[in-house]
Write a protein that holds these residues in place. Structure first.
Motif, PDB file in Angstrom:
ATOM      1  N   VAL A 162       4.685  -4.473   3.356  1.00 27.47           N
ATOM      2  CA  VAL A 162       5.266  -3.136   3.287  1.00 27.47           C
ATOM      3  C   VAL A 162       4.179  -2.115   2.969  1.00 27.47           C
ATOM      4  CG1 VAL A 162       6.875  -1.627   2.076  1.00 27.47           C
ATOM      5  CG2 VAL A 162       7.533  -3.978   2.627  1.00 27.47           C
ATOM      6  N   ILE A 163       4.076  -1.104   3.832  1.00 24.55           N
ATOM      7  CA  ILE A 163       3.217   0.057   3.582  1.00 24.55           C
ATOM      8  C   ILE A 163       4.128   1.273   3.548  1.00 24.55           C
ATOM      9  CG2 ILE A 163       1.286   1.454   4.397  1.00 24.55           C
ATOM     10  CD1 ILE A 163       0.227  -0.970   5.862  1.00 24.55           C
ATOM     11  N   ALA A 164       4.102   2.010   2.452  1.00 27.52           N
ATOM     12  CA  ALA A 164       4.938   3.206   2.313  1.00 27.52           C
ATOM     13  C   ALA A 164       4.059   4.445   2.320  1.00 27.52           C
ATOM     14  CB  ALA A 164       5.754   3.135   1.026  1.00 27.52           C
ATOM     15  N   ALA A 165       4.663   5.585   2.654  1.00 22.30           N
ATOM     16  CA  ALA A 165       3.910   6.841   2.689  1.00 22.30           C
ATOM     17  C   ALA A 165       4.825   7.987   2.287  1.00 22.30           C
ATOM     18  CB  ALA A 165       3.329   7.100   4.075  1.00 22.30           C
ATOM     19  N   VAL A 216       0.845  -1.187   0.000  1.00 26.35           N
ATOM     20  CA  VAL A 216       0.000   0.000   0.000  1.00 26.35           C
ATOM     21  C   VAL A 216       0.881   1.237   0.000  1.00 26.35           C
ATOM     22  CG1 VAL A 216      -1.815   1.273   1.221  1.00 26.35           C
ATOM     23  CG2 VAL A 216      -1.809  -1.228   1.260  1.00 26.35           C
ATOM     24  N   LEU A 217       0.500   2.233  -0.797  1.00 21.72           N
ATOM     25  CA  LEU A 217       1.183   3.524  -0.806  1.00 21.72           C
ATOM     26  C   LEU A 217       0.198   4.585  -0.324  1.00 21.72           C
ATOM     27  CD1 LEU A 217       3.692   5.208  -1.497  1.00 21.72           C
ATOM     28  CD2 LEU A 217       2.779   5.468  -3.815  1.00 21.72           C
ATOM     29  N   VAL A 218       0.498   5.207   0.818  1.00 24.16           N
ATOM     30  CA  VAL A 218      -0.375   6.224   1.403  1.00 24.16           C
ATOM     31  C   VAL A 218       0.167   7.597   1.023  1.00 24.16           C
ATOM     32  CG1 VAL A 218      -1.508   7.044   3.498  1.00 24.16           C
ATOM     33  CG2 VAL A 218      -0.780   4.657   3.337  1.00 24.16           C
ATOM     34  N   LEU A 219      -0.656   8.384   0.364  1.00 25.89           N
ATOM     35  CA  LEU A 219      -0.249   9.701  -0.127  1.00 25.89           C
ATOM     36  C   LEU A 219      -1.025  10.782   0.614  1.00 25.89           C
ATOM     37  CD1 LEU A 219      -0.466   8.781  -3.913  1.00 25.89           C
ATOM     38  CD2 LEU A 219       1.623   8.894  -2.552  1.00 25.89           C
ATOM     39  N   GLY A 220      -0.406  11.941   0.779  1.00 23.35           N
ATOM     40  CA  GLY A 220      -1.109  13.038   1.435  1.00 23.35           C
ATOM     41  C   GLY A 220      -0.155  14.026   2.063  1.00 23.35           C
ATOM     42  N   GLU A 221      -0.677  15.203   2.385  1.00 24.75           N
ATOM     43  CA  GLU A 221       0.132  16.248   2.999  1.00 24.75           C
ATOM     44  C   GLU A 221       0.555  15.860   4.414  1.00 24.75           C
ATOM     45  OE1 GLU A 221      -2.053  19.878   2.912  1.00 24.75           O
ATOM     46  OE2 GLU A 221      -2.378  19.828   0.739  1.00 24.75           O
ATOM     47  N   SER A 222       1.537  16.573   4.926  1.00 20.08           N
ATOM     48  CA  SER A 222       1.978  16.345   6.305  1.00 20.08           C
ATOM     49  C   SER A 222       0.838  16.667   7.269  1.00 20.08           C
ATOM     50  CB  SER A 222       3.187  17.226   6.630  1.00 20.08           C
ATOM     51  OG  SER A 222       4.297  16.847   5.844  1.00 20.08           O
ATOM     52  N   GLY A 223       0.675  15.812   8.269  1.00 23.29           N
ATOM     53  CA  GLY A 223      -0.348  16.048   9.276  1.00 23.29           C
ATOM     54  C   GLY A 223      -1.715  15.503   8.941  1.00 23.29           C
ATOM     55  N   THR A 224      -1.855  14.769   7.827  1.00 24.47           N
ATOM     56  CA  THR A 224      -3.174  14.245   7.450  1.00 24.47           C
ATOM     57  C   THR A 224      -3.429  12.862   8.022  1.00 24.47           C
ATOM     58  OG1 THR A 224      -2.215  13.484   5.357  1.00 24.47           O
ATOM     59  CG2 THR A 224      -3.374  15.585   5.327  1.00 24.47           C
ATOM     60  N   GLY A 225      -2.452  12.270   8.703  1.00 21.28           N
ATOM     61  CA  GLY A 225      -2.686  10.979   9.360  1.00 21.28           C
ATOM     62  C   GLY A 225      -2.303   9.773   8.530  1.00 21.28           C
ATOM     63  N   LYS A 226      -1.199   9.862   7.804  1.00 23.33           N
ATOM     64  CA  LYS A 226      -0.771   8.732   6.959  1.00 23.33           C
ATOM     65  C   LYS A 226      -0.379   7.522   7.802  1.00 23.33           C
ATOM     66  CE  LYS A 226       2.246  11.267   4.639  1.00 23.33           C
ATOM     67  NZ  LYS A 226       1.906  12.622   5.124  1.00 23.33           N
ATOM     68  N   GLU A 227       0.307   7.757   8.918  1.00 19.42           N
ATOM     69  CA  GLU A 227       0.672   6.631   9.779  1.00 19.42           C
ATOM     70  C   GLU A 227      -0.566   6.033  10.441  1.00 19.42           C
ATOM     71  OE1 GLU A 227       3.528   5.450  13.600  1.00 19.42           O
ATOM     72  OE2 GLU A 227       3.978   7.246  12.421  1.00 19.42           O
ATOM     73  N   VAL A 228      -1.560   6.867  10.739  1.00 23.93           N
ATOM     74  CA  VAL A 228      -2.810   6.367  11.307  1.00 23.93           C
ATOM     75  C   VAL A 228      -3.473   5.405  10.331  1.00 23.93           C
ATOM     76  CG1 VAL A 228      -5.119   7.031  12.042  1.00 23.93           C
ATOM     77  CG2 VAL A 228      -3.161   8.393  12.740  1.00 23.93           C
ATOM     78  N   VAL A 229      -3.461   5.745   9.036  1.00 21.38           N
ATOM     79  CA  VAL A 229      -4.025   4.864   8.008  1.00 21.38           C
ATOM     80  C   VAL A 229      -3.262   3.543   7.985  1.00 21.38           C
ATOM     81  CG1 VAL A 229      -4.326   4.554   5.521  1.00 21.38           C
ATOM     82  CG2 VAL A 229      -4.922   6.733   6.585  1.00 21.38           C
ATOM     83  N   ALA A 230      -1.929   3.625   8.033  1.00 22.67           N
ATOM     84  CA  ALA A 230      -1.109   2.406   8.004  1.00 22.67           C
ATOM     85  C   ALA A 230      -1.402   1.509   9.205  1.00 22.67           C
ATOM     86  CB  ALA A 230       0.373   2.789   7.967  1.00 22.67           C
ATOM     87  N   PHE A 287      -1.676  -0.474  -4.284  1.00 22.51           N
ATOM     88  CA  PHE A 287      -2.978  -0.015  -3.796  1.00 22.51           C
ATOM     89  C   PHE A 287      -2.786   1.358  -3.145  1.00 22.51           C
ATOM     90  CE2 PHE A 287      -6.785   0.260  -1.267  1.00 22.51           C
ATOM     91  CZ  PHE A 287      -7.730  -0.448  -1.996  1.00 22.51           C
ATOM     92  N   PRO A 288      -2.964   2.445  -3.913  1.00 25.16           N
ATOM     93  CA  PRO A 288      -2.766   3.785  -3.329  1.00 25.16           C
ATOM     94  C   PRO A 288      -3.974   4.241  -2.522  1.00 25.16           C
ATOM     95  CG  PRO A 288      -3.304   3.956  -5.658  1.00 25.16           C
ATOM     96  CD  PRO A 288      -3.234   2.484  -5.355  1.00 25.16           C
ATOM     97  N   ILE A 289      -3.706   4.925  -1.426  1.00 24.87           N
ATOM     98  CA  ILE A 289      -4.753   5.559  -0.610  1.00 24.87           C
ATOM     99  C   ILE A 289      -4.315   7.000  -0.374  1.00 24.87           C
ATOM    100  CG2 ILE A 289      -5.940   5.619   1.613  1.00 24.87           C
ATOM    101  CD1 ILE A 289      -5.587   2.637   1.828  1.00 24.87           C
ATOM    102  N   GLU A 290      -5.165   7.947  -0.729  1.00 27.40           N
ATOM    103  CA  GLU A 290      -4.829   9.358  -0.556  1.00 27.40           C
ATOM    104  C   GLU A 290      -5.584   9.928   0.644  1.00 27.40           C
ATOM    105  OE1 GLU A 290      -4.081  13.363  -3.199  1.00 27.40           O
ATOM    106  OE2 GLU A 290      -4.628  11.459  -4.150  1.00 27.40           O
ATOM    107  N   THR A 291      -4.846  10.434   1.606  1.00 24.43           N
ATOM    108  CA  THR A 291      -5.471  11.033   2.782  1.00 24.43           C
ATOM    109  C   THR A 291      -5.819  12.489   2.469  1.00 24.43           C
ATOM    110  OG1 THR A 291      -3.276  11.567   3.659  1.00 24.43           O
ATOM    111  CG2 THR A 291      -4.298   9.546   4.430  1.00 24.43           C
ATOM    112  N   PRO A 292      -7.065  12.901   2.659  1.00 23.21           N
ATOM    113  CA  PRO A 292      -7.479  14.262   2.278  1.00 23.21           C
ATOM    114  C   PRO A 292      -6.961  15.304   3.256  1.00 23.21           C
ATOM    115  CG  PRO A 292      -9.289  13.107   3.322  1.00 23.21           C
ATOM    116  CD  PRO A 292      -8.172  12.099   3.197  1.00 23.21           C
TER     117      PRO A 292
END
Length: 496
Positions: A271-274, A159-173, A299-304
């Motif tokens: 492996v989950i990357a962000a 999984v690749l988690v995309l998004g700005e800093s502070g949007t909770g990418k590690e929370v998604v992981a 499998f990309p996930i974009e945090t808004p």
């Protein structure tokens, strides 16, 4: 068929039931069929029911089944009397006679969407309420993020988690890890941008004793520590090119060697990357490997960003305040206007910035209610009349007396020389105290005396500043609004 959703066909007409079965088999759907008197038992024993197709008559017991199972969609086919079920929202459609392939596939799609978008989806899984506590929001972007997490978590996909800093990418992981079958194994985070390039290989893969200066013993890397679990590679865009090549090899072959070692070690790790960077632009500039990107971007996930889901700000406020209350035993509340103002803020730092603001408000206004005027200036996006309390006259008079006599020190009785007092005052750079008249023998009306004195001082301040109330208030050491109230009280007018 384990895990596959099944369609249940209910019809007392064997010939019509067989026709429906033939069409469902043709389109590749999993199904069961029964007569209406068998419906209740079959429904209870069938796991993962996608929908129930009623054909022919819908009895009272069938209508009760529809009413008692709002989480399941129902479809009608060739039902003459639909009045018994016409008012149920979970009866989502009707199939025409004869059956139409395009219409059937469309209705099946609607049934899948009915399940996917259930308002209470996820609450049936143990710990899911706590799990999604960090992904608060009713906005469509957050609903989509939660949906994607639930879909990918049970799989082994990267999984690749995309998004700005502070949007909770590690929370998604962490949510993906906790919902997966690896939840009992370690979740190991690594910030690729925080580790020097020369140490990153040893950090990820470990090293053998003597592999380099200072390696006095063997050490496991993050891949070994995450064995059987999940490795979260945060800020993958900051990984240097040589390490990108080695990471690609691990993802392809699922083996690696420690630094200074020759023994291949199997990597049973998800492996989950962000990253907050645009990796596709980095590929064009040659800063990121294209082959690694496609290995990670399964499998990309974009945090808004928070500014894209402003309707979630009130819920996030409530959740974050509750957490601080539990952790620090102190809380803060916000007025409706304050919340409206916060919803207008662009939130460059996203949820992290909101959390920092709440902590600051708790420190400054613990257990109080915060309005727009108490928010830091950059968060004040709407105009609100500031409340100025009116105090009883006794308190105002007492304050006036304190102001008049401020600066006097009645403990200096041993100073007999007034010049010495003046010298001391000047050396301390203190303003000279106001002169006070001698109390007449017959006495005075103190209230009138103070009022006259206050009027005189206000008029002098206004005259000095040509009637500019703000300047006069500054000279008198009071707020502009307070001076305006006093001018109304004494019927004083600004000079025109």
């Amino acid at each position: 068929m384990h895990g596959q959703k099944q369609i249940l066909v209910v019809d007392n007409d064997a010939a019509r039931r067989q026709q429906i079965e033939t069409v469902l088999a043709f389109v590749g759907e999993h199904f069961l069929s029964c007569a209406e008197d068998e419906l209740i038992n079959v429904f209870k024993q069938t796991a993962n029911v996608l929908t129930v197709i009623f054909a022919g008559n819908v009895s009272h017991s069938a209508a009760q089944l529809i009413a008692n199972n709002p989480r399941c969609p129902f479809v009608l086919h060739d039902v003459l009397d639909q009045n018994a079920v016409a008012n149920y929202a979970n009866v989502i459609g009707e199939l025409s006679v004869p059956l139409n392939y395009a219409q059937l596939t469309e209705q099946i799609h609607h049934c899948h969407q009915y399940h996917n978008k259930l308002p209470t989806k996820g609450q049936g899984k143990p710990g899911s309420t706590k799990l999604f506590r960090s992904l608060i929001g009713v906005s469509k972007p957050m609903q989509q993020v939660r949906f994607l997490i639930e879909q990918v978590a049970p799989t082994a996909a990267n999984v690749l988690v995309l998004g700005e800093s502070g949007t909770g990418k590690e929370v998604v992981a962490r949510n993906i890890h906790n919902l997966s079958d690896r939840s009992n194994a370690p979740f190991v985070p690594v910030n690729c941008g925080a580790i020097p390039a020369e140490l990153l290989e040893s950090e990820l893969f470990g090293h053998e004793k003597g592999a380099f200066t200072g390696a006095i013993s063997s050490r496991k890397g993050r891949f070994e520590l995450a064995e059987g679990g999940t490795l979260f590679l945060d800020e993958i865009g900051d990984m240097p090119q040589p390490m990108q090549v080695k990471l690609l090899r691990v993802l392809q072959e699922r083996t690696f060697e420690r630094v200074g070692g020759s023994k291949s070690i199997k990597a049973n790790v998800r492996v989950i990357a962000a990253t907050h960077q645009n990796l596709e632009n980095m590929i064009k500039t040659g800063d990121f490997r294209e082959d690694l990107f496609y290995r990670l971007n399964v499998f990309p996930i974009e945090t808004p960003a928070l500014r894209e889901r402003k309707e979630d700000v009130p819920l996030l406020l409530q959740e974050l305040v509750s957490r601080f209350e539990a952790e620090q035993n102190s809380s803060v509340r916000f007025t409706e206007k304050a919340i409206e103002s916060l919803m207008e803020h662009p939130w460059a730092g996203n949820v992290r910035e909101l959390s920092n603001l709440i902590e600051r408000m708790i420190i400054m206004y613990g257990d109080q209610v915060v309005n727009v005027s108490e928010l830091p200036a950059k968060y004040q996006h709407i105009d609100v009349d500031e409340y100025e309390p009116e105090y009883p006259e006794e308190l105002q008079e007492r304050e006036a007396i304190n102001e008049l006599f401020a600066g006097f020190d009645y403990d200096d009785d041993d100073l007999s020389d007034t010049e010495e007092v003046a010298d001391n005052s000047q050396s301390a750079e203190q303003p000279a105290p106001a002169s006070v008249g001698v109390l007449p023998t017959e006495g005075i009306n103190l209230k009138e005396y103070l009022a006259d004195l206050e009027v005189s001082l206000i008029n002098q301040a206004l005259e000095q500043h040509q009637g500019v109330v703000a300047r006069a208030a500054e000279l008198l050491g009071m707020r502009r609004t307070t001076l305006v109230e006093k001018m109304k009280k004494y019927d004083l007018q600004k000079e025109k």
